[in-house]
Design a protein around this motif. Sequence first.
Motif, short mmCIF file in Angstrom:
data_model
loop_
_atom_site.label_atom_id
_atom_site.label_comp_id
_atom_site.label_asym_id
_atom_site.label_seq_id
_atom_site.Cartn_x
_atom_site.Cartn_y
_atom_site.Cartn_z
N ASP A 107 0.87 -1.06 0.00
CA ASP A 107 -0.03 -0.09 -0.10
C ASP A 107 0.84 1.16 0.04
O ASP A 107 0.31 2.23 -0.51
CB ASP A 107 -1.03 0.04 1.03
CG ASP A 107 -2.31 -0.76 1.00
OD1 ASP A 107 -2.48 -1.35 -0.08
OD2 ASP A 107 -3.07 -0.85 2.00
N PHE A 108 2.05 1.37 0.55
CA PHE A 108 2.86 2.29 0.53
C PHE A 108 3.21 2.78 -1.02
O PHE A 108 2.95 4.06 -1.22
CB PHE A 108 4.18 2.30 1.44
CG PHE A 108 5.09 3.32 1.31
CD1 PHE A 108 5.13 4.56 1.41
CD2 PHE A 108 6.32 3.06 0.63
CE1 PHE A 108 5.72 5.72 1.25
CE2 PHE A 108 7.24 3.81 0.39
CZ PHE A 108 6.98 5.17 0.76
N ALA A 109 3.50 1.79 -1.65
CA ALA A 109 4.21 2.24 -2.85
C ALA A 109 3.00 2.37 -3.68
O ALA A 109 2.92 3.22 -4.91
CB ALA A 109 5.15 0.76 -3.63
N ASN A 110 1.91 1.52 -3.60
CA ASN A 110 0.77 1.62 -4.75
C ASN A 110 -0.17 2.58 -4.43
O ASN A 110 -1.02 3.06 -5.17
CB ASN A 110 -0.09 0.21 -4.43
CG ASN A 110 0.81 -0.97 -4.92
OD1 ASN A 110 1.80 -0.61 -5.58
ND2 ASN A 110 0.59 -2.30 -4.44
N LYS A 111 -0.45 3.15 -3.26
CA LYS A 111 -1.26 4.00 -2.86
C LYS A 111 -0.79 5.30 -2.37
O LYS A 111 -1.33 6.28 -2.79
CB LYS A 111 -2.48 3.38 -1.78
CG LYS A 111 -3.03 2.31 -2.34
CD LYS A 111 -3.95 1.64 -1.35
CE LYS A 111 -5.00 0.54 -2.05
NZ LYS A 111 -5.52 -0.33 -0.96
N VAL A 112 -0.01 5.17 -1.29
CA VAL A 112 0.30 6.44 -0.68
C VAL A 112 1.29 7.36 -1.46
O VAL A 112 1.20 8.43 -1.77
CB VAL A 112 1.04 6.11 0.84
CG1 VAL A 112 1.71 7.45 1.20
CG2 VAL A 112 0.04 5.88 1.59
N ALA A 113 2.44 6.64 -2.01
CA ALA A 113 3.13 7.37 -2.82
C ALA A 113 2.72 7.97 -4.09
O ALA A 113 3.12 9.36 -4.34
CB ALA A 113 4.52 6.33 -3.42
N PRO A 114 1.91 7.41 -4.90
CA PRO A 114 1.32 8.13 -6.13
C PRO A 114 0.66 9.42 -5.80
O PRO A 114 0.64 10.66 -6.47
CB PRO A 114 0.54 7.33 -6.83
CG PRO A 114 1.08 5.86 -6.59
CD PRO A 114 1.51 5.91 -5.01
N ASP A 130 -3.92 4.80 -14.81
CA ASP A 130 -3.15 3.64 -14.18
C ASP A 130 -1.77 3.67 -14.76
O ASP A 130 -0.77 3.18 -13.91
CB ASP A 130 -3.68 2.36 -14.94
CG ASP A 130 -4.86 2.01 -14.14
OD1 ASP A 130 -5.43 2.52 -13.05
OD2 ASP A 130 -5.44 0.95 -14.76
N GLU A 131 -1.49 4.40 -15.93
CA GLU A 131 0.24 4.31 -16.17
C GLU A 131 0.87 5.15 -15.29
O GLU A 131 1.85 4.79 -14.64
CB GLU A 131 0.30 4.94 -17.63
CG GLU A 131 1.60 4.69 -17.94
CD GLU A 131 1.73 5.44 -19.48
OE1 GLU A 131 1.05 6.24 -19.97
OE2 GLU A 131 2.67 5.34 -19.86
N LEU A 132 0.28 6.43 -14.92
CA LEU A 132 1.08 7.14 -13.89
C LEU A 132 1.14 6.53 -12.62
O LEU A 132 2.17 6.32 -11.87
CB LEU A 132 0.26 8.61 -13.67
CG LEU A 132 0.84 9.59 -12.64
CD1 LEU A 132 1.90 10.03 -13.02
CD2 LEU A 132 -0.33 10.65 -12.49
N VAL A 133 -0.10 6.07 -12.03
CA VAL A 133 -0.07 5.29 -10.60
C VAL A 133 0.76 4.10 -10.47
O VAL A 133 1.69 3.93 -9.59
CB VAL A 133 -1.38 4.99 -10.16
CG1 VAL A 133 -1.76 4.19 -9.16
CG2 VAL A 133 -2.29 6.17 -10.04
N LYS A 134 0.83 3.27 -11.53
CA LYS A 134 1.58 1.97 -11.63
C LYS A 134 3.00 2.21 -11.95
O LYS A 134 3.91 1.49 -11.44
CB LYS A 134 1.21 1.09 -12.40
CG LYS A 134 -0.38 0.24 -12.03
CD LYS A 134 -0.53 -0.58 -13.11
CE LYS A 134 -1.98 -1.29 -12.75
NZ LYS A 134 -2.68 -2.23 -13.94
#
Lengths: 409, 629
Positions: B70-77, B188-192
Amino acid sequence: VRTRRDLLRSGLSTAALCALPRCSSWRAPRGTGASGRPRYFCSILLTGGIDPVCTLDPKTRAEVEPWVDIPYTTQDILSWGDLALGPHLSPLSALSNGQQPTTPIALVRGVRVETGNHRTGEAQFIRLRTQISEQMPLFFDLIGAHRDTQPLASIVFGDSEFSSGWFGGEIFPRLDRTPSAQLEAMAAALRAQARTLKRPSATHEELSTAAHLESCAALFERLPSVPPFKVDPSWPPNSEDLQRTLWAFENDLTASLFLSEGNWDTHVRNTSGQAYYSRQYMPGLARFISELSVRRNRFGLLSDTLVLMAGSEIGRLPRLNEFEGKDHFPEAPYLFAGRAINTNGQRNAAYGQTGRSLAALPISLKSGQPRTNGHSLMLDDVGATLLRLFGIDPIPYGYDGQILEFLLA
Amino acid sequence: MNTCPRWLCSFMLAGAVLAAGCARKEPALRAPPMRAVEVDLSILATGGIHRSVTTKSTEAFIDSLLEQPDFANKVAPLLLFGEMTKRSPNTPGPGFTLETNREGVLFLREPCSLQEAVQVHPWWDLAATVRVCPDSYQPTRLKDPRGNYCGSVISSPDESSFCGCGPNLAFCYVDGDHRRQVVASMQDELVKTVASFVTRDLPLRTLFTSRETVRDANAELLYLRSRIINGEPVEAVELSTWPKDGKLAARHEAIGGQHAGVLTTPQLLYFRDNPRDRLQMFYERLWCSGPPHHGKVTADVVLGLGTGNVRVGNSNDRVHSWKELAARPVCTGCHARMDYGAQFFAGYREVRVAPFFVTNEVVPGKGPLYHHDIEDPRGEGRLTPLGFAELALAQPEFGRCMVQEVAQHVFADRATPADLLALRESFETEGTLRAMMRVALRRYAARLALPPPVTSRTAALGELLEQHCGECHADGARAFLSAAWDRPLLLKMLTQVSFGTMPKNDSLSPEERARLVDALAVAAFPDSAVRALASGYFQDRLRSLPAHSLPALLRIARGDDAGREGRLGPSRHLIAVPPDLMQLSPGVAAILATEAAASCSDSKEEGLERCLAKRLSWRTLVYARGAED
């Protein structure tokens, strides 16, 4: 131990808390008639920048420099009492030329906003001052902090900056669907949380949070007794938010409301783009203004208790660009409506004036008419004047603009 | 290990030197954290409450949280790109949407018969065949006689009959749903991509310079369009083999330096609809430089340009006018930065005109970059997106901005100069988001374990002004230390200090700023009743307790401990609220109450009252405040 600063701080925090229904019931309701202070403030942002010559500041070809774009003939200018309106405001013109009682309207032309940037302009519009910072509270927060029995300080329709008192208009549809028993339970839960915040050692932020939770709870408690909102299909298109706005004021749910509409940012094909958005939104605005002189609540007619301000965050450059569009201009006209606005006893009035290049001319602060060596109208003047109109001293909040005496009834 | 005494750290704001000394050492963290602190750390690191993460020390607890996906996938973006990760661009999904008639023939304008239709292998399934009306196909038409590119808004079927969908219908979507899928793929491209770089612990800089992104076939199509426009054969690209969930892959470049990390993803390139807004957004992300709110643009200045054509462009007259604008007093404060910056992205024209990279629009050679104004050059670089990124990342503003973003996320509006210094050191030495978050969370946890610092509020205004403003305002045109401080001047100072505009170098701790504001208020408002009002506005800023981000708040209200990413609902625009401004307003309370009530009603485990009390506990919704929690 309460420090000196805590004592100083308690001033406004207490004011904010006591503006809530629970502790303000001892105060006499304000704004109950034409002689009282207004009770409600409604601000409508016509997003992107309406073209003044097509709307609130029409000009004939002879009145302007040759390079100024005037996309209509003199015959297209609309007569509006003693005043003139641009051809894109025909719904407004028809409204004021009718026989029914009307809400007084004043136009203020050539207000300097000193920016050509939408975002800066919008940030200024919601604060009614220039030289701003995003940390600075909004104008609605100030009006809200001095409110009477309304549960909410402000309601916001559309994208706007967030502030401590934020309440989005988009929340209402989900509240419409919430059963009364659930609203009651939600209110009780929020009040319980507020109580735990209001301890003797509470900081101003905790007290302010408690006030917000109670404000929300007060709304939940009020809603079951409020007539449900229904969209009236007889209104023009794109007017659901305006109808909801009237419903909110009629039911005394908020002290102030901000609504943003349209996208008049016509860098390409200015004339058709401006006409398109005006056709989309001006009929609704005209209907909204006409309803003010009909709708009432226990504090009186909305036209007596409400002040409306409508206009854009920036103006439009008088020249056309290569795409037949108009870019940005750091001056703009505004419309004000409500009995608290001075119209010199007429149905409507116009103040401020622009010259041959559509730049503002200096004016007299007393009459609002052009005067050599007079005052250059600023957005800051509008902010200071409206605070004064609502009985709020502008200076402690840093609103150091000039008071526009001509606007005060 | 820590060598800085705890009592000293608690008084670190007494002096910058002491604070800086403390900043270089991690505070001691021996005792297990209190539960409220754990909850807070978990929300800040992962956007939710991870009850399964248990360790003996706070350091290990924080490290475990930062290893959660969740840190990389949700919080960081969200931390790095805010609303851009959740909202559609101004002109979503560049291209045209097809309709289908009863016979299954696709068309853009008017339907045609099956006999008239032509067969095409569409980009979304090259193995399949669809039938399209001839006027809607037009595989060889890429640019109209006026120079407008097919696939752009300005050449849309409503505006012109010239263009069709192009080769393999590459400029079109089969229907509205298809278009929405492509828009979702852009986000998605930005977030992923952010998630991928953060997961791999790559330096933040690489996120803005890499050719690689994580994308699906829809997102790849948007790059493919550029290749079509530039005359490459479409057969060279096979989208059907692209993995459904996307993959990390380098992007094709028509010229070296065409790509600059996520800056050249369609989501960021077209999030705003013109080159100036695009650059403004890039500067906000890279340098934390928003539009200045203190300009004085007058009608005289604007009319003095003598033209209505002040848009950025490369024709001779356009170059003359934007250069004039970029150098003109007042205008230069924005336009030197935006307009010269836009030259690096000339190949990517505005979305309405050409939502592709067009090789022959690129400005050859090198060009300068500016920051504050035309007097503030920041070097020269090759006029490509990568040239821009390399120059921009080399400026001190980039590091300062990354530090600010992390500090605001973790400390809301309460970061101290010592916090910023520690984060800066982490940025300089490691440069990864995880490392910076680790430092910030450790400092945050340590602070919560200590009593709040006690500082004297009273001080002489003259001394404070000299101490905090003397460097720039002791003499010269902006001098005011020896001037008579009348009400207008005091109000100006009060406004600028209270709301963070001054001093310019972020050198004041919250306590120091409060002391200066107090002293200014005393001087400006001798009447105590008036001063009380002024203090509420200038000192307290009418603020309430800082609250967590909207996604985190929704997860708490819905009782989703972790893992699930729920819908944001109609108030999704709150995603754009910066962490230092997010508060528990009446509207936020209402949203959370309705979400909690809906979720509690579904839950059969506990009564509504008890469930609401748990989900709406302000202690969880706001940032923890200290040892008393």
